[in-house]
Design an enzyme around this catalytic site. Structure first.
Site, PDB file in Angstrom:
ATOM      1  CE  LYS A   8      16.320 144.569  38.717  1.00 12.09           C
ATOM      2  NZ  LYS A   8      16.597 145.444  39.880  1.00 12.09           N
ATOM      3  CG  ASP A 132      16.926 147.286  34.694  1.00 11.67           C
ATOM      4  OD1 ASP A 132      16.390 147.885  33.740  1.00 11.67           O
ATOM      5  OD2 ASP A 132      16.398 147.184  35.812  1.00 11.67           O
TER       6      ASP A 132
END
Length: 269
Positions: A8, A132
């Site tokens: 990401k 995350d």
């Protein structure tokens, strides 16, 4: 069962305050990219974990894939498995590769052994592994807050853009990145910033870690400048570094040249 844990990028990252538990509150947008590791998990007669590709430091017990397996094993009668992780996404780069590997381990185990866990439940398990990790359960663009584990869906589509990610071979630990950052509330909310056209982001969308890490690692601002010189609509360090990415309208230039020890990936969204 084989799957491909992806990386990401962070579109903006603001450290807003220090938490009583020692973590920091932040605001950012997580956006998935197609730079992937490969992870295969099969039932086995005995536990086995192999890693190929990039070197992964640390003992087996500290590996997030292994920890994800053991976490589910606490609640379900999982048999021994053979896990093979082929590591491609560089570590200490702010790309979330390790977190993605952990989340995809949960996803694969859920399918492989028919645990019937929904996305909300998988996210709760993932949050126990890292701030995350839960993002990679649904793997869709979100605005994140608190420790980076509270998500708000965002209507953001970068289709038509390509991404170039440059990792200059520098490993930056989370502790190092957060050590000298000064928390400050942003003047504008992430949702409002992200509604602007991508070329406008250059002047309004910031990563607070750049203020701390760019003076210490001069290679990083040079990469960012080179991406802008090559025509990037927006360029930034991602996460706590050290990878720097550029967004290009249409195809990225093919003549970008970086030192041989840099790892460079590019692809369309």
């Amino acid at each position: 069962m084989l799957d491909f844990p992806n990386a990401k990028i962070n579109l903006g990252l603001y450290i807003t305050s220090k938490r009583p538990d020692g973590f920091h509150n932040l605001q950012s947008c997580f956006y998935p990219v197609k730079w992937c590791d490969a992870l295969e998990i099969l039932p086995s007669k005995e536990e086995r974990f192999d890693i190929t590709g990039l070197s992964v430091p640390g003992k087996l017990e500290t590996n997030l894939c292994y920890k994800a397996y053991k976490l589910l094993q606490q609640d379900f009668k999982l048999p021994p498995v053979h896990m093979h992780l082929h590591k491609v996404i560089p570590m200490g780069a702010g790309l979330g590769g390790g977190s993605s590997d952990a989340a995809f381990t949960l996803r694969i185990l859920n399918k492989l052994f028919e645990l019937d866990l929904n996305a909300d439940t998988l996210e709760e398990y993932a949050r126990k592994l890292g701030s995350d990790c839960a993002f990679f359960v649904r793997n869709k663009p979100v605005v994140v807050s608190e420790k980076g584990d509270i998500f708000q869906p965002v209507a953001l589509d970068l289709k038509g853009y390509s991404c170039v990610i440059v990792h200059p071979g520098i490993h930056i630990s989370t502790a190092e990145a957060y050590g000298n950052v000064v928390p400050e509330e942003p003047s504008c909310g992430m949702e409002i910033l992200l509604k602007q056209e991508v070329p406008v982001w250059k002047n309004i969308l910031e990563n607070d870690f750049e203020k701390v890490l760019f003076p210490k690692y001069p290679e990083l601002p040079k990469v960012k400048e080179k991406l802008y010189d090559a025509g990037a609509a927006y360029a930034s360090m991602t996460g706590s570094g050290s990878a720097v990415f550029g967004l290009f309208k249409g195809d990225a230039p093919t003549d970008l040249v970086f030192p041989n020890h840099y790892i460079v990936w590019q692809g369309l969204f």
